[in-house]
Design an enzyme around this catalytic site. Structure first.
Site, PDB file in Angstrom:
ATOM      1  N   ASP A   1      47.205  40.561  45.326  1.00 14.23           N
ATOM      2  CA  ASP A   1      46.495  41.822  45.529  1.00 14.23           C
ATOM      3  C   ASP A   1      45.195  41.632  46.302  1.00 14.23           C
ATOM      4  O   ASP A   1      44.751  40.507  46.558  1.00 14.23           O
ATOM      5  CB  ASP A   1      46.236  42.499  44.176  1.00 14.23           C
TER       6      ASP A   1
ATOM      7  N   ASN B   1      44.104  45.868  30.099  1.00 17.83           N
ATOM      8  CA  ASN B   1      44.973  47.010  29.811  1.00 17.83           C
ATOM      9  C   ASN B   1      46.445  46.674  30.064  1.00 17.83           C
ATOM     10  O   ASN B   1      47.284  47.559  30.135  1.00 17.83           O
ATOM     11  CB  ASN B   1      44.554  48.227  30.648  1.00 17.83           C
TER      12      ASN B   1
ATOM     13  N   HIS C   1      47.568  45.096  32.815  1.00 15.88           N
ATOM     14  CA  HIS C   1      47.999  45.093  34.217  1.00 15.88           C
ATOM     15  C   HIS C   1      48.323  43.688  34.710  1.00 15.88           C
ATOM     16  O   HIS C   1      47.805  42.695  34.207  1.00 15.88           O
ATOM     17  CB  HIS C   1      46.999  45.822  35.133  1.00 15.88           C
TER      18      HIS C   1
ATOM     19  N   GLU D   1      48.562  48.994  37.455  1.00 17.48           N
ATOM     20  CA  GLU D   1      47.897  49.595  36.306  1.00 17.48           C
ATOM     21  C   GLU D   1      48.910  50.336  35.429  1.00 17.48           C
ATOM     22  O   GLU D   1      50.003  50.681  35.895  1.00 17.48           O
ATOM     23  CB  GLU D   1      46.851  50.597  36.816  1.00 17.48           C
TER      24      GLU D   1
HETATM   25  C1  GLP Z   1      42.054  41.481  38.008  1.00 16.60           C
HETATM   26  C2  GLP Z   1      43.162  41.052  38.998  1.00 16.60           C
HETATM   27  C3  GLP Z   1      44.341  40.500  38.265  1.00 16.60           C
HETATM   28  C4  GLP Z   1      43.837  39.586  37.174  1.00 16.60           C
HETATM   29  C5  GLP Z   1      43.214  40.426  36.095  1.00 16.60           C
HETATM   30  C6  GLP Z   1      42.548  39.643  34.982  1.00 16.60           C
HETATM   31  O1  GLP Z   1      41.650  42.789  38.165  1.00 16.60           O
HETATM   32  N1  GLP Z   1      43.591  42.034  39.907  1.00 16.60           N
HETATM   33  O2  GLP Z   1      45.227  39.851  39.158  1.00 16.60           O
HETATM   34  O3  GLP Z   1      44.889  38.861  36.614  1.00 16.60           O
HETATM   35  O4  GLP Z   1      42.383  41.423  36.634  1.00 16.60           O
HETATM   36  O5  GLP Z   1      41.322  39.114  35.389  1.00 16.60           O
HETATM   37  P1  GLP Z   1      40.593  37.963  34.607  1.00 16.60           P
HETATM   38  O6  GLP Z   1      41.416  36.754  34.806  1.00 16.60           O
HETATM   39  O7  GLP Z   1      39.249  37.839  35.259  1.00 16.60           O
HETATM   40  O8  GLP Z   1      40.522  38.381  33.182  1.00 16.60           O
END
Ligand code: GLP
Length: 243
Positions: free
Chosen positions: A67, A136, A138, A143
């Site tokens: 992404d 959440n 995702h 989402e």
């Molecule tokens: C972000 C990314 C995801 C990631 C997630 C968790 O928004 N788009 O690909 O896995 O949220 O992030 P973190 O690893 O900082 O908890």
């Protein structure tokens, strides 16, 4: 689903890096699906260390990221392009022309999504996809929604994601409101998936994703239908599995 329970973040990262390194050694021209966020940083550090020690060659590896924020240019230090340069690409011998990330600066969302899906098809599919888990549920930036999105698309980020990601920005208003992300269908086409989860704040959602009903309201729950998922999670993240 195979589950590795690790004592902490460091062991989670090492275990993930070992699996990634094994994939690269078995198939030097493999396609890695890469993730950003704080979770995979430790695994990338380990891979960089292995490369510096002379044990890991990225010269034939190709990568496709999950992404990218819409509206950020590559030189913005919060773009995922920048993140990947800092945390991995700039420190190993992967060839820049073999790394792919949606282009956040492309204003025509539809064209960008079509372009990215074509790139993924041209790569012949992802061999090993790394995923983190949003608070959440995702994955990538898929989402919670009423249905699973199949291919790369442009999403409106939810309140919870903006809230969770604002820690990386100077102020909340700076967090982009939209992002490009591989779809759930795109992710599910990967041959193997490595889901990394760390910390007690993810314990509840991890239990829901792995043991709850499969629903687009918890996008990661779809992984229950994938034939080859390995979850590497630390004790804190797996705390609800004991309950
Ligand atoms: C972000 C990314 C995801 C990631 C997630 C968790 O928004 N788009 O690909 O896995 O949220 O992030 P973190 O690893 O900082 O908890």
């Amino acid at each position: 689903m195979k589950i590795y329970r690790t004592s902490d973040y460091r062991e989670m990262s090492r275990t993930a890096a070992m699996i990634l390194a094994a994939q690269i050694r078995l198939k030097p021209d493999c396609v890695l699906g890469l993730a950003t966020g704080s979770t995979p940083v430790g695994a990338y550090e380990e891979l960089v260390r292995m490369h510096r020690d002379g044990h890991l060659d990225f010269s034939l590896v190709k990568s496709a990221n999950l992404d990218e924020y819409r509206g950020l240019t590559r030189d913005n230090d919060q773009s995922y392009y920048y993140f990947m340069q800092q945390n991995l690409f700039g420190q190993v011998n992967i060839r820049p022309e073999n790394t792919f990330i949606p282009d956040g600066s492309q204003p025509d969302a539809e064209a960008e999504c079509v372009r990215y899906e074509k790139i993924l098809a041209g790569l012949g599919g992802v061999d090993l996809q790394i995923l983190g888990l949003g608070h959440n549920g995702h994955i990538g930036f898929n989402e919670p929604a009423d249905s699973f999105a199949r291919t790369t698309h442009c999403v409106d980020l939810t309140r919870s994601t903006i809230e969770a990601n604002k820690r990386f920005f100077e102020k909340e208003e700076d967090v982009p409101r939209q992002a490009y992300t591989m779809g759930i269908g795109t992710i599910m086409r990967a041959r193997k998936i490595l889901l990394l989860v760390s910390g007690g704040s993810k314990a509840e959602i991890l239990k829901e994703a792995v043991c709850g009903p499969v629903t687009p309201q918890v996008p990661a729950s779809i992984l229950q239908f994938h034939p080859d998922v390995t979850l590497i999670a630390d004790e804190a993240a797996l705390a609800r599995f004991d309950a």
